[in-house]
Design an enzyme around this catalytic site. Structure first.
Site, mmCIF file in Angstrom:
data_model
loop_
_atom_site.group_PDB
_atom_site.id
_atom_site.type_symbol
_atom_site.label_atom_id
_atom_site.label_comp_id
_atom_site.label_asym_id
_atom_site.label_seq_id
_atom_site.Cartn_x
_atom_site.Cartn_y
_atom_site.Cartn_z
ATOM 1 N N PHE A 72 67.377 -1.332 36.005
ATOM 2 C CA PHE A 72 67.260 -0.826 37.377
ATOM 3 C C PHE A 72 68.567 -0.276 37.927
ATOM 4 C CE2 PHE A 72 67.090 -5.512 37.295
ATOM 5 C CZ PHE A 72 68.329 -5.827 37.836
ATOM 6 N N CYS A 85 68.805 3.623 37.770
ATOM 7 C CA CYS A 85 67.949 4.487 38.587
ATOM 8 C C CYS A 85 67.938 4.112 40.069
ATOM 9 C CB CYS A 85 66.526 4.492 38.025
ATOM 10 S SG CYS A 85 65.774 2.862 37.848
ATOM 11 N N HIS A 86 68.538 3.013 40.453
ATOM 12 C CA HIS A 86 68.488 2.542 41.840
ATOM 13 C C HIS A 86 69.881 2.104 42.251
ATOM 14 C CE1 HIS A 86 67.423 -0.132 45.248
ATOM 15 N NE2 HIS A 86 66.370 0.646 45.368
ATOM 16 N N PHE A 87 70.693 2.925 42.631
ATOM 17 C CA PHE A 87 70.674 4.372 42.819
ATOM 18 C C PHE A 87 71.766 4.961 41.939
ATOM 19 C CE2 PHE A 87 69.265 2.474 46.801
ATOM 20 C CZ PHE A 87 68.106 3.165 47.057
ATOM 21 N N VAL A 115 72.309 -0.852 42.686
ATOM 22 C CA VAL A 115 71.959 -2.107 43.352
ATOM 23 C C VAL A 115 70.576 -2.529 42.849
ATOM 24 C CG1 VAL A 115 71.012 -0.895 45.372
ATOM 25 C CG2 VAL A 115 71.765 -3.266 45.593
#
Length: 171
Positions: free
Chosen positions: A66, A69-71, A76
């Site tokens: 994650f 892709c976040h962010f 985070v």
């Protein structure tokens, strides 16, 4: 037979394959959605309400899926993944108690986020306090939970609800 009161990652992976509580019963999600590395404590009593308690952990490292892709440029852990981990644990508790059925998150009361989980963190700790287990046509677990990162509490959720269903056809 004495119940097991802690579970390592390999056992949680067995649970994700339906091998821990038996076919058709509570399962954890498989990686990447499995948000736990270990359950360090699970019991039928204890917690804030005396109805059961779970403590579980997730090791944080920068290559978790994650963070890419976040962010991009501002990595985070999504807060919804911490919330999902708490639902995962309520369902795990119901299966551990021996109740039949497949788990489904059914909602929660208030959720508060007061911090974040960044790639340089070490460990996330989930703490679940069971409030009630209803055993009628539907098995329903209700709990309060917190998420801490490196010892600092950053999420709180109350009235986490998970049901166990022997058939999800009409769900």
């Amino acid at each position: 037979m004495t119940k097991q009161h802690s579970f390592e990652r390999e056992e949680l992976l067995q649970c994700s394959q339906g091998e821990l509580f038996g076919p058709g019963n509570a399962q954890l999600p498989a990686p990447n959605m499995l948000m736990l590395d270990r359950v360090v404590r699970i019991c039928e009593e204890g917690g804030h309400y005396g109805k059961g308690e779970l403590i579980a952990e997730l090791d944080i490292h920068p290559d978790l899926w994650f963070f890419d892709c976040h962010f991009p440029g501002d990595p985070v852990m999504p807060g919804c993944l911490g919330l999902d981990a708490m639902w995962q644990l309520v369902g795990f508790h119901l299966g551990w108690l021996g109740h039949p059925g497949r788990g489904r998150a059914l909602g929660c009361g208030e959720v508060k986020f007061s911090g974040q989980i960044l790639p340089d963190a070490n460990k996330v700790t989930y703490h679940i306090h069971m409030k009630r287990v209803i055993t009628r046509r539907l098995i329903l677990g209700i709990a309060d939970g917190t998420v801490s990162v490196d010892g600092r509490e950053i999420y709180q959720a109350n009235d986490l609800r998970v049901g166990l269903f022997t058939s999800t056809a009409n769900f």
